[in-house]
Design an enzyme around this catalytic site. Structure first.
Site, PDB file in Angstrom:
ATOM      1  N   HIS A   1      -7.114   1.147  -6.763  1.00 54.69           N
ATOM      2  CA  HIS A   1      -7.574   0.547  -5.339  1.00 54.69           C
ATOM      3  C   HIS A   1      -8.251  -0.749  -5.464  1.00 54.69           C
ATOM      4  O   HIS A   1      -9.511  -0.884  -5.266  1.00 54.69           O
ATOM      5  CB  HIS A   1      -8.439   1.424  -4.699  1.00 54.69           C
ATOM      6  CG  HIS A   1      -8.484   1.476  -2.895  1.00 54.69           C
ATOM      7  ND1 HIS A   1      -7.790  -0.129  -2.457  1.00 54.69           N
ATOM      8  CD2 HIS A   1      -8.657   2.239  -1.975  1.00 54.69           C
ATOM      9  CE1 HIS A   1      -8.007   0.192  -1.117  1.00 54.69           C
ATOM     10  NE2 HIS A   1      -8.598   1.348  -1.061  1.00 54.69           N
TER      11      HIS A   1
ATOM     12  N   ARG B   1     -14.139  -5.277   3.205  1.00 52.60           N
ATOM     13  CA  ARG B   1     -12.622  -5.398   2.590  1.00 52.60           C
ATOM     14  C   ARG B   1     -12.070  -6.632   3.217  1.00 52.60           C
ATOM     15  O   ARG B   1     -11.147  -7.134   2.423  1.00 52.60           O
ATOM     16  CB  ARG B   1     -12.233  -4.209   3.300  1.00 52.60           C
ATOM     17  CG  ARG B   1     -12.598  -2.774   2.999  1.00 52.60           C
ATOM     18  CD  ARG B   1     -12.088  -2.559   1.425  1.00 52.60           C
ATOM     19  NE  ARG B   1     -10.530  -2.739   1.224  1.00 52.60           N
ATOM     20  CZ  ARG B   1      -9.541  -1.889   1.508  1.00 52.60           C
ATOM     21  NH1 ARG B   1      -9.949  -0.879   2.095  1.00 52.60           N
ATOM     22  NH2 ARG B   1      -8.306  -2.372   1.288  1.00 52.60           N
TER      23      ARG B   1
ATOM     24  N   ASP C   1     -15.678  10.114  -1.479  1.00 49.70           N
ATOM     25  CA  ASP C   1     -14.469   9.987  -1.108  1.00 49.70           C
ATOM     26  C   ASP C   1     -13.971  11.278  -0.473  1.00 49.70           C
ATOM     27  O   ASP C   1     -14.573  12.241  -0.925  1.00 49.70           O
ATOM     28  CB  ASP C   1     -13.473   9.107  -1.888  1.00 49.70           C
ATOM     29  CG  ASP C   1     -12.144   8.822  -1.350  1.00 49.70           C
ATOM     30  OD1 ASP C   1     -11.995   8.610  -0.114  1.00 49.70           O
ATOM     31  OD2 ASP C   1     -11.104   8.382  -2.255  1.00 49.70           O
TER      32      ASP C   1
ATOM     33  N   GLN D   1     -10.496  -2.684  -2.614  1.00 51.55           N
ATOM     34  CA  GLN D   1     -11.582  -2.050  -2.414  1.00 51.55           C
ATOM     35  C   GLN D   1     -12.616  -2.465  -3.185  1.00 51.55           C
ATOM     36  O   GLN D   1     -13.944  -2.392  -2.875  1.00 51.55           O
ATOM     37  CB  GLN D   1     -11.395  -0.499  -2.379  1.00 51.55           C
ATOM     38  CG  GLN D   1     -12.508   0.461  -1.857  1.00 51.55           C
ATOM     39  CD  GLN D   1     -12.949   0.374  -0.512  1.00 51.55           C
ATOM     40  OE1 GLN D   1     -11.916   0.620   0.382  1.00 51.55           O
ATOM     41  NE2 GLN D   1     -14.038   0.137  -0.330  1.00 51.55           N
TER      42      GLN D   1
ATOM     43  N   CYS E   1     -15.715   4.900   1.061  1.00 56.56           N
ATOM     44  CA  CYS E   1     -14.429   4.102   1.395  1.00 56.56           C
ATOM     45  C   CYS E   1     -13.744   4.233   2.596  1.00 56.56           C
ATOM     46  O   CYS E   1     -13.008   3.425   3.119  1.00 56.56           O
ATOM     47  CB  CYS E   1     -13.435   4.030   0.176  1.00 56.56           C
ATOM     48  SG  CYS E   1     -12.958   5.479  -0.310  1.00 56.56           S
TER      49      CYS E   1
ATOM     50  N   ARG F   1       0.899  -1.181  -0.051  1.00 50.16           N
ATOM     51  CA  ARG F   1       0.272  -0.007  -0.158  1.00 50.16           C
ATOM     52  C   ARG F   1       0.902   1.351  -0.115  1.00 50.16           C
ATOM     53  O   ARG F   1       1.681   1.141   1.035  1.00 50.16           O
ATOM     54  CB  ARG F   1      -1.127  -0.098   1.249  1.00 50.16           C
ATOM     55  CG  ARG F   1      -1.817   1.391   1.450  1.00 50.16           C
ATOM     56  CD  ARG F   1      -2.457   1.242   2.657  1.00 50.16           C
ATOM     57  NE  ARG F   1      -3.155   2.558   2.764  1.00 50.16           N
ATOM     58  CZ  ARG F   1      -4.419   2.781   2.564  1.00 50.16           C
ATOM     59  NH1 ARG F   1      -5.214   1.650   1.848  1.00 50.16           N
ATOM     60  NH2 ARG F   1      -5.256   3.906   2.846  1.00 50.16           N
TER      61      ARG F   1
END
Length: 338
Positions: free
Chosen positions: A135, A318, A231, A138, A273, A108
């Site tokens: 991502h 997730r 987001d 996700q 998210c 990440r």
């Protein structure tokens, strides 16, 4: 037959077909059901997993750690202060060293090039926990959440409201196009997605029948939306642009008035998210309130706490999604071909 995913890395949604992405989503649902029933599923028993984090995280770190433990693997967290990635040791050298010690690597961080280099040289599956471009873990969680609520994905309408150039907008546009979801990026013109991302999504949409819209018109963008997704307005590493982003994105805040504009609240959910800036219960939120006079940013507290909000189910997913990805690529699964 052995899984077609065995030994494969998970770097970006564009690398997988519609059926392959649906497999990850459905496998995640299956593993979620096993966990809820207390049925063991240790497909990675005895494996060692490296978790590389250039960027801080709550959900990604927690999800990979719990997923690895549930699968019988041993996760080892390596934060920005624990690794020499790109400073004292090249990404190639790091990949070779970690690949010789670990059975799988999560990354990440910032550059997509880094996770791709790790995958090229590690010799073990590498999983993208987030980069500035994509991502993908996700996405499996998000589309699992959507399928859980609507029983399908293709043909639904998702409106993403906010910064159209960030990794979430990229991933939603491309993944939606692969899976046949109609995606609207609702954003100020200055924050429209990169033309290359739009072109890529359109190439997938030709096959899936997905309808893609890039617009700064909120009324047009959210009409008949089944999902409104947002987001944060400022991504990690862009904090110097706060004042500019607030000015651009204030009209795109997800609030009750925007939800009403969908004219579709009988078939509707809200997704985020996380983390979300919906109040001033954090030092970050308090700082924004002091500097800019905003007590809510990309989403109001009314919407975030309301009946349509499914972001915490989405956050739990997730873990199930990441578990499915790790098990499918590293677990030597037997998947018969019909």
């Amino acid at each position: 037959m052995q899984s077609v995913f065995q030994g494969k890395s998970f770097l970006a949604e564009k690398d997988f077909t519609k059926d392959e992405l649906l497999y990850f989503i459905d496998f995640a649902a299956h593993l979620k059901a096993l966990k809820q029933k207390g049925i063991a599923h240790q497909y990675l028993k005895g494996k060692n997993i490296a978790l590389l984090f250039e960027k801080t995280s709550t959900r990604t770190r927690a999800a990979f750690t719990v997923a690895a433990n549930d699968l019988g693997a041993h996760p080892e967290f390596l934060g920005a202060n624990d690794i020499q990635l790109g400073t004292k040791e090249s990404t190639i050298d790091t990949a070779k060293v970690l690949g010789s010690m670990f059975d799988g690597i999560e990354f990440r961080g910032f550059a997509q090039e880094t996770v791709e280099t790790l995958a090229q040289y590690a010799g073990v599956p590498v999983w993208n926990g987030l980069t500035d471009l994509w991502h993908p873990t996700q996405m499996i969680a998000d589309f699992l959440t959507i399928k859980e609520h609507f029983g399908k994905i293709a043909g639904l309408n998702l409106a993403y409201c906010g910064d159209g150039r960030n990794n979430m907008a990229n991933s939603l546009l491309v993944t939606g196009a692969i899976l046949g979801l109609n995606v609207r990026i609702v954003s100020p013109k200055a924050l429209f997605p990169n033309p290359e991302i739009i072109a890529l999504a359109k190439s997938f949409a030709k096959t899936s029948g997905s309808e893609l819209v890039i617009t700064d018109d909120i009324d047009q963008g959210v009409l008949k939306a089944n999902i409104i997704y947002t987001d944060v307005w400022v991504s990690m590493g862009e904090e110097s642009q706060f004042a500019e982003r607030i000015e651009l994105l204030k009209p795109y805040q997800v609030n009750q008035a925007m939800l009403e504009k969908t004219q579709n609240l009988d078939q509707f959910i809200f997704l985020h998210c996380l983390p979300a800036f919906h109040d001033t219960q954090t030092t970050y939120g308090q700082k924004i309130a002091e500097l800019y006079g905003l007590t809510e940013m990309e989403v109001t507290d009314e919407v975030f706490q309301g009946k349509y909000a499914k972001q915490f189910q989405q956050a739990e997913n997730r873990m199930h999604a990441i578990k499915a990805i790790m098990a499918a690529t590293l677990g030597n699964l037997f998947i018969p071909k019909v």
